[in-house]
Design a protein around this motif. Structure first.
Motif, PDB file in Angstrom:
ATOM      1  N   ILE A   1       0.839  -1.207   0.000  1.00 42.65           N
ATOM      2  CA  ILE A   1       0.000   0.000   0.000  1.00 42.65           C
ATOM      3  C   ILE A   1       0.871   1.253   0.000  1.00 42.65           C
ATOM      4  O   ILE A   1       1.856   1.339   0.746  1.00 42.65           O
TER       5      ILE A   1
ATOM      6  N   GLU B   1      -2.616   5.848  -1.373  1.00 44.39           N
ATOM      7  CA  GLU B   1      -3.756   4.958  -1.115  1.00 44.39           C
ATOM      8  C   GLU B   1      -4.169   5.000   0.355  1.00 44.39           C
ATOM      9  O   GLU B   1      -5.359   4.933   0.683  1.00 44.39           O
TER      10      GLU B   1
ATOM     11  N   TYR C   1     -10.280  -0.216   2.636  1.00 42.18           N
ATOM     12  CA  TYR C   1      -9.968   0.300   1.313  1.00 42.18           C
ATOM     13  C   TYR C   1     -11.133   0.041   0.370  1.00 42.18           C
ATOM     14  O   TYR C   1     -11.693  -1.055   0.365  1.00 42.18           O
TER      15      TYR C   1
END
Lengths: 366, 123
Positions: A245, A249, A329
């Motif tokens: 990640i 993000e 996410y």
């Protein structure tokens, strides 16, 4: 992996306090005390909680060029960090993925680092590998780390060390108190005002007992620490951020220095620049499930039309919110606040929405 | 009051007039910690021993509650939905989960109090 768990310098105290010990990052740590997670959480928000975080990695970086050397691994602006100040940063791999998150303090003459327990065996060799001649990394395994968090924390410790009251959020004091060399930062992982105190291991138990004798201070375990940080919208390495990640993000672009974002001189800069220009595919967001049922990490997230669009990375019940809270996410098209989500919990779909974090207002001393 | 029996899944059962009242044991609520959510079965549902019929979640963890007996659910403790903390405060009293009208005898593997305590001590 060995089955033998490490103990912190406060292991005996945890036993005396009735801590329920669980394995965490290779250490035997108290998940809660007899009061329970709910009470420990609410007490920390109302008065003050004392947390043993001695499992975390402490180290110092010394020598001319130490800050520039650390910047080879992080997009944080370390060189502009003034003496007496601390900053949050991310160690990145060559692909722009997050190796760890850390705190770095300028204690005047050296940098003091705190990294995650589960990552110190990776971080410290990585830092070591980029150091030029004249800069050295010294792990500090003989120091304990104690977090005192909550609205009564600073008033309490200031009765011992008055200078702490004058620190602002992310300010650092280093000094000697009753013969003990201490490093105290006005920071924490709960969303509350408070301090984290680095203290020599052999003196940690007596020092912790002194803190527990301050007005309003009660011990709190890792369970409350987790629910407090989740309500505060703070990431847990291994859950919410990992080596795949990027900071974009993870919605942690604020931890990247402005100067660094002009020079693009850090690992993974190409990916990060591309994500900043074009938007990342996925984004970390806060998530509020409707109703009372918590949605835990690894819960799949669906769009209202049923399409799988993401995953919960941390989730549970927020005692101060008095309801379930989560983060995770989702693909960018579904990341706006208020976006409707369906969480797949125990074979059923639980309605939820994207929500701003923190879920509980942070109360830092600005 | 009828004698309590216990399952190895940490449910307790108290049978009166062919109806078994079911809850989770004090050991189970202590291990879970502060309960924040329960999901109860539908009244009228037929259940078999070992079937997951309810959910109990604490701040930290989620757990299934299993039917320790066979029969039909005839009542559920709706008060738990708004006050799940009752399960921590009175696990074997006001913290009961559901009542099952027995379709036959009790399973052989239920434990008495001493047997359950010995089982817990062996964990």
């Amino acid at each position: 992996m060995t089955d033998t768990l490490l103990e912190t310098p406060l292991a005996k105290l945890h036993g005396e306090l009735g801590g329920r010990m669980v394995p965490f990052a290779g250490y035997s740590m108290p998940v809660q005390y007899p009061a329970g997670i709910m009470t420990e959480h609410l007490h920390t928000r109302a008065e003050a909680g004392l947390f043993d975080v001695s499992h975390m990695g402490q180290a110092e970086l010394v020598g001319e060029g130490a800050a520039a050397a650390l910047e080879k691994l992080t997009p944080a602006d370390v060189q502009s960090l003034k003496p007496g100040r601390q900053r949050y940063g991310l160690l990145l791999n060559a692909d722009g993925g997050i190796v760890d998150d850390f705190m770095v303090a300028n204690t005047g003459g050296r940098l003091f680092l705190v990294v995650n327990a589960s990552r110190k065996h990776i971080d410290l060799p990585l830092i070591e590998s980029v150091l030029p001649a004249g800069v050295s990394l010294r792990p500090l395994p003989d120091r304990a780390l104690i977090a005192l968090q909550g609205p009564a924390a600073v008033a309490g410790i200031a009765t011992l060390i008055p200078e702490i009251a004058a620190l602002s959020f992310m300010g650092v004091w280093e000094g000697v108190w009753q013969g003990l060399p201490l490093i105290i930062s006005r920071s924490g992982y709960t969303g509350e005002d408070g301090v984290e105190i680095s203290v020599p291991a052999e003196a940690a138990e007596a020092f912790a007992k002194t803190l527990l004798g301050l007005p309003g201070v009660q011990p709190a375990g890792l369970g409350a620490r987790d629910s407090l940080r989740l309500e505060a919208g703070l990431c847990l390495y291994g859950n919410d951020i990992d080596a795949a990640i990027s900071p974009v993000e993870a919605n942690l672009v604020w931890s990247m220095g402005k100067r660094r974002r002009m020079a693009w001189d850090f690992p993974g800069a190409d990916r990060i620049r591309g994500e900043l220009d074009n938007g990342p595919k996925r984004l970390r967001v806060g998530i509020l499930p409707e109703g009372r049922q918590p949605a835990r990490s690894h819960t799949p997230i669906h769009a209202p039309n049923g399409e799988v669009i993401g995953l919960i990375t941390s989730g549970g019940f927020g005692p101060s919110v008095n309801g379930p809270v989560a983060m995770g996410y989702v693909v960018r098209q579904h990341a706006d606040d208020g976006s409707a989500l369906q969480l797949q919990v125990r074979g059923k779909f639980l309605p939820a929405r994207v929500a701003p974090t923190p879920f509980h207002p942070r109360r830092y001393a600005r | 009051m009828a004698e309590m029996k216990f399952s190895k899944d940490h449910e307790w059962i108290r049978v009166e007039g062919g109806v078994a009242t079911v809850g989770i044991t004090d050991h189970a609520q202590t291990a879970l910690g502060d309960v924040v959510f329960v999901e109860l079965p539908d009244v009228g549902r037929d259940v078999t021993p070992g079937e997951a019929v309810a959910v109990v979640e604490s701040v930290k963890a989620a757990s299934d509650v299993y039917a320790p007996v066979a029969g039909k659910v005839v009542a559920v403790n709706d008060a738990l939905v708004d006050n799940p903390g009752t399960i921590n405060a009175e696990p074997t009293g006001e913290g009961w989960f559901f009542k099952v009208e027995l379709s036959g005898g009790l399973p052989d593997d239920l434990l008495d109090e001493a047997g359950y305590q010995a089982f817990v001590d062996s964990l």
